[in-house]
Every structure is written in structure tokens, then in C-alpha cells.
Design an enzyme around this catalytic site. Structure first.
Site, PDB file in Angstrom:
ATOM      1  N   HIS A   1       0.852  -1.203  -0.004  1.00  0.00           N
ATOM      2  CA  HIS A   1       0.056  -0.139   0.022  1.00  0.00           C
ATOM      3  C   HIS A   1       0.751   1.162  -0.134  1.00  0.00           C
ATOM      4  CE1 HIS A   1       0.598  -1.828   4.131  1.00  0.00           C
ATOM      5  NE2 HIS A   1       0.665  -0.108   4.377  1.00  0.00           N
TER       6      HIS A   1
ATOM      7  N   HIS B   1       1.032   5.137   1.027  1.00  0.00           N
ATOM      8  CA  HIS B   1       0.409   6.170   1.765  1.00  0.00           C
ATOM      9  C   HIS B   1       0.531   7.577   1.409  1.00  0.00           C
ATOM     10  CE1 HIS B   1       0.517   3.819   5.930  1.00  0.00           C
ATOM     11  NE2 HIS B   1       1.616   3.066   5.236  1.00  0.00           N
TER      12      HIS B   1
HETATM   13  P1  AMP Z   1       1.934   0.114   7.405  1.00  0.00           P
HETATM   14  O1  AMP Z   1       2.282   0.075   8.742  1.00  0.00           O
HETATM   15  O2  AMP Z   1       2.638   0.690   6.182  1.00  0.00           O
HETATM   16  O3  AMP Z   1       1.331  -1.550   7.194  1.00  0.00           O
HETATM   17  O4  AMP Z   1       0.309   0.634   7.607  1.00  0.00           O
HETATM   18  C1  AMP Z   1      -0.786   0.029   7.598  1.00  0.00           C
HETATM   19  C2  AMP Z   1      -1.980   0.997   7.583  1.00  0.00           C
HETATM   20  O5  AMP Z   1      -3.086   0.362   7.342  1.00  0.00           O
HETATM   21  C3  AMP Z   1      -2.003   1.756   8.867  1.00  0.00           C
HETATM   22  O6  AMP Z   1      -1.669   3.040   8.953  1.00  0.00           O
HETATM   23  C4  AMP Z   1      -3.477   1.488   9.420  1.00  0.00           C
HETATM   24  O7  AMP Z   1      -3.934   2.326   9.992  1.00  0.00           O
HETATM   25  C5  AMP Z   1      -4.173   1.099   8.015  1.00  0.00           C
HETATM   26  N1  AMP Z   1      -5.245   0.188   8.487  1.00  0.00           N
HETATM   27  C6  AMP Z   1      -5.201  -1.087   8.996  1.00  0.00           C
HETATM   28  N2  AMP Z   1      -6.383  -1.518   8.628  1.00  0.00           N
HETATM   29  C7  AMP Z   1      -7.186  -0.879   7.907  1.00  0.00           C
HETATM   30  C8  AMP Z   1      -8.583  -0.619   7.550  1.00  0.00           C
HETATM   31  N3  AMP Z   1      -9.518  -1.911   7.779  1.00  0.00           N
HETATM   32  N4  AMP Z   1      -9.237   0.197   6.762  1.00  0.00           N
HETATM   33  C9  AMP Z   1      -8.313   1.288   6.529  1.00  0.00           C
HETATM   34  N5  AMP Z   1      -6.884   1.441   7.055  1.00  0.00           N
HETATM   35  C10 AMP Z   1      -6.438   0.392   7.707  1.00  0.00           C
END
Ligand code: AMP
Ligand code: ZN
Length: 141
Positions: free
Chosen positions: A100, A102
Site C-alpha cells: 500500500h 500512503h
Molecule cells: P503499514 O504500517 O504501512 O503497514 O500501514 C498500515 C496502515 O493500514 C495503517 O496506517 C493502518 O491504520 C491502516 N489500516 C489497517 N487496517 C485498516 C482498515 N481496515 N481500513 C483502513 N486502513 C487500515
């Protein structure tokens, strides 16, 4: 699709999300724990854990979408800029093992800092090491 992947759940419509974009290959939705208002995640619809495993067409689609959406995200929340970043792998802080990008809205004077602020000190690398690493990257697959 891995059963425990929240982003696959969102893509399948099984987990609710604030979706802001979708096409055949890519989807984007608001981060549920945002670092700033408008914090958006852009994901490939197919599950890939790491950036290096994504086929080139999908990488193109994901990053083109991130590029296009960054302006819209910034405008929507009246931001002065955006940080566009990927935590690639657990060592880099990746928590959700589905690639993903950001898009984090940034505001003049916010306390976020630059990507350089992730580290307290810079690596010390000699000219020879720079040369050798550059060659390894150039010659790698
Ligand atoms: P990372 O540390 O780069 O893997 O970031 C994962 C991101 O996904 C975090 O900023 C979480 O807040 C976000 N996240 C986790 N579950 C969900 C969800 N169901 N919907 C939207 N964002 C999510
Ligand atoms: Zn997934």
C-alpha cells in the site's frame, strides 16, 4: 486471497472502507487510523506482500494512481503538500502485508518532518562503498 488480510477484505467488499477510487487493478481508501485528515492508502487489488513482487503493469497502475490522487487528497483537506511513502517489509514498519502507498497530507508547520527524520543519524558510507553499491544495484536483476 489470504483470509486474514484486511485489505483483501476491503477489496472483496467484506470489510467496510471509505473508498475514494477504484478500477480494475487498483483501489484507494482512507486510512482508518489517519496520521492526518485525508490520509489515503492506494493498493493493488491483487494481494502482493512486497513492492518487489508486483508485476510492472501493476506497479505502474498503483503509482500512477497515487500520483493522480495526491493532488486531489491535498485539495480536499486544503493541505500544503503530501508525503507519499511505502513501508516495504516489517523492517521498514510494514504492518499490513498487502502493498500500500500512503498519501499523507502535510501542512506548513506540522510536526511530521521529512522522510529523513525517520533516522536519528545518517549512514557513514565511503566513496568506494557508494561506487560498489551503485554497481551492485545496476548489475542486479
Ligand atoms: P503499514 O504500517 O504501512 O503497514 O500501514 C498500515 C496502515 O493500514 C495503517 O496506517 C493502518 O491504520 C491502516 N489500516 C489497517 N487496517 C485498516 C482498515 N481496515 N481500513 C483502513 N486502513 C487500515
Ligand atoms: Zn491482501
Amino acid at each position: 486471497m489470504p483470509e486474514d488480510c484486511p485489505f483483501c477484505g476491503i477489496i472483496a467488499g467484506e470489510i467496510p472502507s471509505y473508498t475514494v477510487y477504484g478500477d480494475e487493478d487498483v483501489m484507494a481508501f482512507l486510512d482508518v487510523n489517519p496520521l492526518a485528515r485525508g490520509h489515503t492508502l492506494v493498493v493493488p487489488k491483487k494481494h502482493h506482500p512486497r513492492v518487489s513482487g508486483i508485476p510492472a503493469e501493476t506497479t505502474d497502475a498503483v503509482f500512477q494512481t497515487a500520483g493522480r490522487l495526491s493532488g486531489r487528497v491535498a485539495t480536499a483537506v486544503d493541505a500544503d503538500g503530501t508525503t507519499i511513502a511505502v513501508n516495504d517489509g516489517p523492517a521498514a514498519g510494514q504492518e499490513v502485508p498487502h502493498v500500500h502507498v500512503h498519501i499523507v497530507p502535510r501542512f506548513d508547520g506540522d510536526d511530521g518532518g521529512a522522510i529523513h527524520s525517520l533516522f536519528r543519524s545518517q549512514a557513514s558510507v565511503s566513496d568506494e562503498e557508494l561506487q560498489s553499491v551503485a554497481e551492485d544495484i545496476k548489475d542486479g536483476d
